[in-house]
Design a protein around this motif. Structure first.
Motif, PDB file in Angstrom:
ATOM      1  N   THR A 350       0.740  -0.644  -0.103  1.00 18.49           N
ATOM      2  CA  THR A 350       0.100  -0.039  -0.190  1.00 18.49           C
ATOM      3  C   THR A 350       1.070   1.468   0.142  1.00 18.49           C
ATOM      4  O   THR A 350       1.666   1.337   0.466  1.00 18.49           O
ATOM      5  CB  THR A 350      -1.140   0.044   1.436  1.00 18.49           C
ATOM      6  OG1 THR A 350      -1.547  -1.286   1.278  1.00 18.49           O
ATOM      7  CG2 THR A 350      -1.789   0.859   1.300  1.00 18.49           C
ATOM      8  N   HIS A 351       0.810   2.154  -1.117  1.00 15.18           N
ATOM      9  CA  HIS A 351       1.351   3.557  -1.259  1.00 15.18           C
ATOM     10  C   HIS A 351       1.130   4.217  -0.529  1.00 15.18           C
ATOM     11  O   HIS A 351       0.446   6.070  -0.559  1.00 15.18           O
ATOM     12  CB  HIS A 351       1.456   3.744  -2.522  1.00 15.18           C
ATOM     13  CG  HIS A 351       2.874   2.090  -3.177  1.00 15.18           C
ATOM     14  ND1 HIS A 351       3.236   2.008  -3.844  1.00 15.18           N
ATOM     15  CD2 HIS A 351       1.862   0.725  -4.359  1.00 15.18           C
ATOM     16  CE1 HIS A 351       3.708   1.137  -4.265  1.00 15.18           C
ATOM     17  NE2 HIS A 351       2.657   0.367  -4.345  1.00 15.18           N
ATOM     18  N   TYR A 352       1.762   4.502   0.710  1.00 11.52           N
ATOM     19  CA  TYR A 352       1.558   5.873   2.464  1.00 11.52           C
ATOM     20  C   TYR A 352       2.338   7.197   1.046  1.00 11.52           C
ATOM     21  O   TYR A 352       1.579   7.930   1.633  1.00 11.52           O
ATOM     22  CB  TYR A 352       1.891   5.045   3.115  1.00 11.52           C
ATOM     23  CG  TYR A 352       0.546   4.403   3.659  1.00 11.52           C
ATOM     24  CD1 TYR A 352      -0.811   4.296   3.819  1.00 11.52           C
ATOM     25  CD2 TYR A 352       1.169   2.524   3.681  1.00 11.52           C
ATOM     26  CE1 TYR A 352      -1.907   3.560   3.938  1.00 11.52           C
ATOM     27  CE2 TYR A 352       0.208   1.337   4.760  1.00 11.52           C
ATOM     28  CZ  TYR A 352      -1.432   2.086   4.831  1.00 11.52           C
ATOM     29  OH  TYR A 352      -2.009   1.154   4.471  1.00 11.52           O
ATOM     30  N   PHE A 360      -5.637   5.496  -1.154  1.00 10.23           N
ATOM     31  CA  PHE A 360      -3.784   4.794  -1.377  1.00 10.23           C
ATOM     32  C   PHE A 360      -3.997   3.968  -2.180  1.00 10.23           C
ATOM     33  O   PHE A 360      -4.450   3.415  -2.499  1.00 10.23           O
ATOM     34  CB  PHE A 360      -3.652   4.650  -0.235  1.00 10.23           C
ATOM     35  CG  PHE A 360      -3.379   5.732   1.410  1.00 10.23           C
ATOM     36  CD1 PHE A 360      -1.928   6.427   0.864  1.00 10.23           C
ATOM     37  CD2 PHE A 360      -3.958   5.557   1.825  1.00 10.23           C
ATOM     38  CE1 PHE A 360      -2.312   7.828   1.827  1.00 10.23           C
ATOM     39  CE2 PHE A 360      -3.948   6.457   3.047  1.00 10.23           C
ATOM     40  CZ  PHE A 360      -2.740   7.261   2.919  1.00 10.23           C
ATOM     41  N   PRO A 361      -2.764   3.793  -3.727  1.00  7.73           N
ATOM     42  CA  PRO A 361      -2.355   2.847  -4.446  1.00  7.73           C
ATOM     43  C   PRO A 361      -2.022   1.838  -3.689  1.00  7.73           C
ATOM     44  O   PRO A 361      -1.845   1.687  -2.458  1.00  7.73           O
ATOM     45  CB  PRO A 361      -1.371   3.560  -4.947  1.00  7.73           C
ATOM     46  CG  PRO A 361      -1.397   5.043  -5.044  1.00  7.73           C
ATOM     47  CD  PRO A 361      -2.156   5.530  -3.310  1.00  7.73           C
ATOM     48  N   ILE A 362      -2.021   1.227  -4.288  1.00  3.69           N
ATOM     49  CA  ILE A 362      -2.255  -0.272  -3.826  1.00  3.69           C
ATOM     50  C   ILE A 362      -1.032  -1.005  -5.459  1.00  3.69           C
ATOM     51  O   ILE A 362      -1.595  -0.868  -6.504  1.00  3.69           O
ATOM     52  CB  ILE A 362      -3.241  -1.490  -3.302  1.00  3.69           C
ATOM     53  CG1 ILE A 362      -4.508  -1.756  -4.109  1.00  3.69           C
ATOM     54  CG2 ILE A 362      -3.780  -1.057  -2.182  1.00  3.69           C
ATOM     55  CD1 ILE A 362      -5.170  -2.425  -3.975  1.00  3.69           C
ATOM     56  N   SER A 363      -0.191  -2.274  -5.195  1.00  3.47           N
ATOM     57  CA  SER A 363       0.595  -2.676  -6.204  1.00  3.47           C
ATOM     58  C   SER A 363       0.780  -4.249  -5.376  1.00  3.47           C
ATOM     59  O   SER A 363       0.868  -4.695  -4.499  1.00  3.47           O
ATOM     60  CB  SER A 363       1.592  -1.873  -6.252  1.00  3.47           C
ATOM     61  OG  SER A 363       2.734  -1.913  -5.647  1.00  3.47           O
ATOM     62  N   ALA A 364       0.438  -4.762  -6.448  1.00  3.39           N
ATOM     63  CA  ALA A 364       0.727  -6.645  -6.196  1.00  3.39           C
ATOM     64  C   ALA A 364       1.585  -7.369  -7.199  1.00  3.39           C
ATOM     65  O   ALA A 364       1.600  -6.587  -8.536  1.00  3.39           O
ATOM     66  CB  ALA A 364      -0.674  -7.149  -5.387  1.00  3.39           C
ATOM     67  N   LYS A 365       2.552  -8.265  -6.820  1.00  6.33           N
ATOM     68  CA  LYS A 365       3.227  -8.444  -7.877  1.00  6.33           C
ATOM     69  C   LYS A 365       2.376 -10.217  -8.214  1.00  6.33           C
ATOM     70  O   LYS A 365       2.076 -10.923  -6.811  1.00  6.33           O
ATOM     71  CB  LYS A 365       4.809  -9.002  -7.379  1.00  6.33           C
ATOM     72  CG  LYS A 365       5.590  -7.327  -7.493  1.00  6.33           C
ATOM     73  CD  LYS A 365       7.265  -7.539  -7.105  1.00  6.33           C
ATOM     74  CE  LYS A 365       7.612  -5.913  -7.108  1.00  6.33           C
ATOM     75  NZ  LYS A 365       9.133  -6.039  -6.561  1.00  6.33           N
ATOM     76  N   TYR A 366       3.044 -10.736  -9.263  1.00  3.83           N
ATOM     77  CA  TYR A 366       2.069 -11.981  -9.497  1.00  3.83           C
ATOM     78  C   TYR A 366       3.280 -13.000  -9.836  1.00  3.83           C
ATOM     79  O   TYR A 366       3.811 -12.510 -10.341  1.00  3.83           O
ATOM     80  CB  TYR A 366       1.424 -11.925  -9.567  1.00  3.83           C
ATOM     81  CG  TYR A 366      -0.341 -11.916  -9.315  1.00  3.83           C
ATOM     82  CD1 TYR A 366      -1.346 -11.646  -8.495  1.00  3.83           C
ATOM     83  CD2 TYR A 366       0.277 -10.244  -9.413  1.00  3.83           C
ATOM     84  CE1 TYR A 366      -1.903 -10.882  -7.532  1.00  3.83           C
ATOM     85  CE2 TYR A 366      -1.327  -9.266  -8.826  1.00  3.83           C
ATOM     86  CZ  TYR A 366      -2.331  -9.481  -8.242  1.00  3.83           C
ATOM     87  OH  TYR A 366      -3.332  -9.387  -7.545  1.00  3.83           O
TER      88      TYR A 366
END
Length: 371
Positions: A350-352, A360-366
């Motif tokens: 979560t990009h605080y 807030f933006p969220i990113s995930a790696k798969y």
């Protein structure tokens, strides 16, 4: 006399503990009840985190008292761990697997890049910072809600600044055009080619929708959804008005009823929308990643329906509370990434550091797992 008092006190706390257990059970049951069929279930489910926290406090109480009654809250924690893990995640490894195909996805409600607060140009620098942050993020795919693009503006020509300048494939579904002839809607940007795409419209709502795109990721096809469900329609001012009305019974009742009506409307709308979204997801011939602003917490019918069918990237790879709402109510996680079999999340953030939107933006790696 002292022993009698201790027995009464112990029985009192035991009864309260049993009531909390029933509260937890009722909350879990209400997660499965569609609010469009029985709307009070939405409010009961919303209260579930409170019951779960109280259950932990009872565990600590019985532990301090060295009582065997700690078994009761402990059993609730063990049997209901899946619901606790929705509220807080404990994953500390995000090491990238060697030799595997990976995909990083960013999801962000950009709040029209604050264009509507920029009436005199004073907010333009902050808006430009937000746009540049998105455009240069290392993710392979961006799923953006409340996306805004105005071709007549150097600052807000976001299709060009994000897509053209960084050579990304894109799919922008326009919900409506404002008085400044700017386009507002939902967008997907990708470094990988888009093979197919489409829109899922939710009834009469033109604002709330989901779009999807099939991406060719190094020879494999992955379907990405960018979703924006019915808003809670609760503004910061509404919450502040409710707080300020405490002490004034009549005013507090008025503000409370106003909040309750809005919550009820949202519960009902989102329960319809998530069922339509799931119908489409279940027909996908490819692994899916479902991103977006779901405007519902983990203790909701909306979240529960998605979690019964898909994995949640925060739960599987995140750490902490993962709050995504940047407003006066703390600890709200209403933005999520869900994914299906064929994929595995190994990192979530979560990009605080980017706090210019109300989300807030969220990113995930798969990892794309081999069949």
């Amino acid at each position: 006399m002292s022993d009698t008092f201790k027995k009464i006190r112990r029985r009192f706390w035991l009864i309260l503990n049993i009531l909390v257990v029933f509260w937890v059970l009722l909350g879990v049951l209400c997660l499965r009840v569609p609010p469009h069929e029985f709307w009070p279930a939405g409010f009961v489910a919303l209260s579930l985190p409170g019951a779960l926290v109280l259950n932990v406090l009872f565990l600590l109480y019985w532990l301090i008292k060295r009582s065997w009654l700690l078994v009761l809250p402990l059993l609730v924690i063990i049997l209901g761990w899946g619901y606790y893990s929705r509220l807080m995640a404990f994953n500390f490894s995000d090491e990238q697997p060697e030799g595997a195909k990976t995909l990083q996805v960013l999801s962000y409600n950009v709040h029209v890049f604050n264009a509507y607060t920029d009436t005199d140009g004073s907010a333009r620098e902050a808006s430009s910072e937000m746009i540049d942050w998105v455009a240069t993020h290392p993710a392979d795919v961006y799923c953006l809600q409340e996306f805004y693009s105005n071709r007549g503006s150097n600052t807000y020509n976001t299709i060009s600044r994000i897509g053209n300048r960084y050579d990304k494939y894109r799919y922008f579904s326009v919900s409506y055009v404002d008085r400044n002839k700017a386009d507002i809607g939902t967008a997907i940007f990708s470094r990988y080619p888009i093979l197919n795409k489409g829109i899922i419209r939710f009834g009469e709502s033109n604002v709330n929708r989901a779009i999807w795109a099939d991406l060719n990721v190094k020879g494999d096809t992955v379907r990405i959804y960018s979703t924006h469900l019915q808003s809670m329609s609760i503004k910061s001012q509404d919450i502040e008005n409710t707080y300020s009305a405490i002490g004034n019974e009549e005013s507090f009742k008025k503000e409370g009823r106003n909040l309750a009506r809005r919550l009820k409307k949202g519960f009902i709308a989102r329960s319809h929308q998530v069922e339509k979204l799931l119908e489409h997801i279940n027909e996908s011939p490819h692994p899916v990643i479902v991103c977006g602003d779901f405007n519902d917490m983990p203790s909701s019918y909306t979240y529960n329906q998605l979690a019964r069918n898909l994995q949640n990237a925060f739960v599987e790879a995140g750490t902490g509370v993962g709050a995504t709402y940047n407003g006066p109510l703390p600890f709200l996680r209403i933005d999520n990434q869900f994914y299906s079999e064929g994929l595995r999340a190994y990192s979530f953030q979560t990009h605080y550091e980017m706090g210019l939107s109300d989300h807030f933006p969220i990113s995930a790696k798969y990892v794309l797992e081999e069949e």
